[in-house]
Design an enzyme around this catalytic site. Structure first.
Site, PDB file in Angstrom:
ATOM      1  N   GLY A  29      -6.495   8.900  68.049  1.00 24.92           N
ATOM      2  CA  GLY A  29      -5.797  10.171  67.912  1.00 24.92           C
ATOM      3  C   GLY A  29      -5.134  10.574  69.214  1.00 24.92           C
ATOM      4  O   GLY A  29      -5.431  10.037  70.287  1.00 24.92           O
ATOM      5  N   CYS A  30      -4.229  11.542  69.124  1.00 27.79           N
ATOM      6  CA  CYS A  30      -3.468  11.954  70.308  1.00 27.79           C
ATOM      7  C   CYS A  30      -4.360  12.651  71.338  1.00 27.79           C
ATOM      8  O   CYS A  30      -4.363  12.271  72.521  1.00 27.79           O
ATOM      9  CB  CYS A  30      -2.301  12.846  69.893  1.00 27.79           C
ATOM     10  SG  CYS A  30      -2.738  14.201  68.767  1.00 27.79           S
ATOM     11  N   TYR A  31      -5.110  13.654  70.904  1.00 26.95           N
ATOM     12  CA  TYR A  31      -6.017  14.323  71.846  1.00 26.95           C
ATOM     13  C   TYR A  31      -7.056  13.358  72.425  1.00 26.95           C
ATOM     14  O   TYR A  31      -7.305  13.372  73.645  1.00 26.95           O
ATOM     15  CB  TYR A  31      -6.727  15.494  71.166  1.00 26.95           C
ATOM     16  CG  TYR A  31      -5.949  16.781  71.106  1.00 26.95           C
ATOM     17  CD1 TYR A  31      -5.499  17.417  72.265  1.00 26.95           C
ATOM     18  CD2 TYR A  31      -5.701  17.410  69.890  1.00 26.95           C
ATOM     19  CE1 TYR A  31      -4.812  18.623  72.206  1.00 26.95           C
ATOM     20  CE2 TYR A  31      -5.013  18.614  69.817  1.00 26.95           C
ATOM     21  CZ  TYR A  31      -4.568  19.219  70.982  1.00 26.95           C
ATOM     22  OH  TYR A  31      -3.888  20.415  70.924  1.00 26.95           O
TER      23      TYR A  31
END
Length: 345
Positions: free
Chosen positions: A148-150
């Protein structure tokens, strides 16, 4: 390589398309979008007119599997788990940009994603595609769970210090801020212009689906269970993530010592850039690129380390990282098709 993109008209899918058009080894064979099927790509995204003319199609697994080497799934969570197993049976490699194969515990997925999990067999097969950490596993993978991005920004910022046991695992606080593209292209009141412009708001406090993903990898890499405090905020910009992280130091380490540790840890990893002392990265400085820039401040007064990590959420946080994993999985240089400077200003 013949490539298919499933979910080609979402933000991650269209960014994959942009990057792969400049990839010397990639042949975009199928662009699949069930919601926009039988339309020309340029009807949905006019900026591709004269750049890439292609008909968007529905997913026909037997037909696609006979013609492609790799399938990217740029779909919402809950979709890819239904199709990946069949592609794997055909011997097609899969890179999933959703959360369907990231969590190894099916019960965790069901709790945080509010959906049924992929099979345990395929969860075990999936390699977590944070290639700065798991490059050797990615080389041998047939199924990659793209991070995921985070978690990408967070884990790249925390892991070196945590693995060296320089920070206390039970003290980690993550303050995350993301541009609106992170919410995807679907229309909602939360991303309406009038709701986001000139506004800053917190969301999903204590309930964000990336919490167990971050904690899983921190535990795997350190051997210590870390329960993090993770707060996310939506900021009125299109691209970019900044994660500012705080952790108590086990014993005093100067900012210079921290920087030296990270430079050594990420030596030979071309997409992680460590900032010199008193220099803090900004989201604009990584925009439209696959870089993660990290800066540090060790505070002798409080005994706490501050880490600032920035990425472009659509590139390093999604499509760019997926192409990086493609390169490593297929025996290419990790930078192939990704050696792009950030867009500035």
């Amino acid at each position: 390589m013949n490539i298919a993109i499933v979910g080609a008209t979402g933000y991650s899918g269209i960014e994959l398309l942009r990057l792969l058009l400049n990839h010397p080894e990639a042949n975009l064979t199928y662009l699949i979008s069930n919601s926009q099927s039988n339309k020309q790509l340029s009807e949905v995204y006019p900026h591709f007119s004269g750049v890439k003319e292609s008909m968007l199609k529905t997913l026909d697994i037997p037909k696609v599997a006979k013609e492609v080497d790799v399938v990217f799934f740029a779909t919402p969570s809950g979709v890819s788990k239904n199709f990946v197993p069949e592609f794997l049976e055909y011997g097609v490699k899969c890179i999933d940009l959703s959360g369907d194969f990231r969590l190894k515990d099916p019960l965790l997925y069901e709790k945080w994603y509010k959906n049924s999990s992929a099979s345990e067999k395929n969860l075990e097969k999936a390699v977590y595609g944070l290639s700065e950490i798991y490059e050797n596993d990615v080389k041998e993978a047939s199924l990659i769970a793209n991070p995921g991005c985070y978690p990408t920004a967070t884990l790249l910022g925390l892991l070196p210090a945590l693995k060296e046991k320089w920070i206390k695992s039970d003290s980690i606080i993550i303050d995350g801020k993301s541009g609106v593209s992170g919410a995807g292209r679907s229309v909602s009141i939360g991303t309406h212009f009038a709701e986001t412009n000139e506004n800053l708001k917190a969301y999903k406090l204590g309930s964000h689906q990336h919490i167990p993903e971050i904690e899983q990898i921190l535990h795997t890499e350190s051997g210590i269970q870390s329960n993090v405090t993770f707060s996310t905020h939506l900021v009125p910009m299109t691209r970019g993530i900044m994660c500012t992280m705080y952790a108590d130091l086990q014993e005093h380490k100067s900012t210079g010592e921290i920087i030296d540790l990270y430079k050594q840890f990420y030596e030979g990893k071309p997409f992680v850039r460590i900032r010199p002392e008193d220099h803090w990265p900004t989201t604009k400085e990584v925009s439209a690129s696959n870089y993660c820039d990290i800066g540090f401040m060790s505070d002798a007064r409080t005994g706490r380390l501050t880490i600032v990590s920035v990425i472009d959420n659509v590139v390093k946080g999604a499509a760019g990282q997926a192409v990086q994993n493609l390169n490593i999985m297929m025996g290419l240089d990790a930078k192939t098709g990704l050696n792009l400077s950030p867009v500035y200003p």
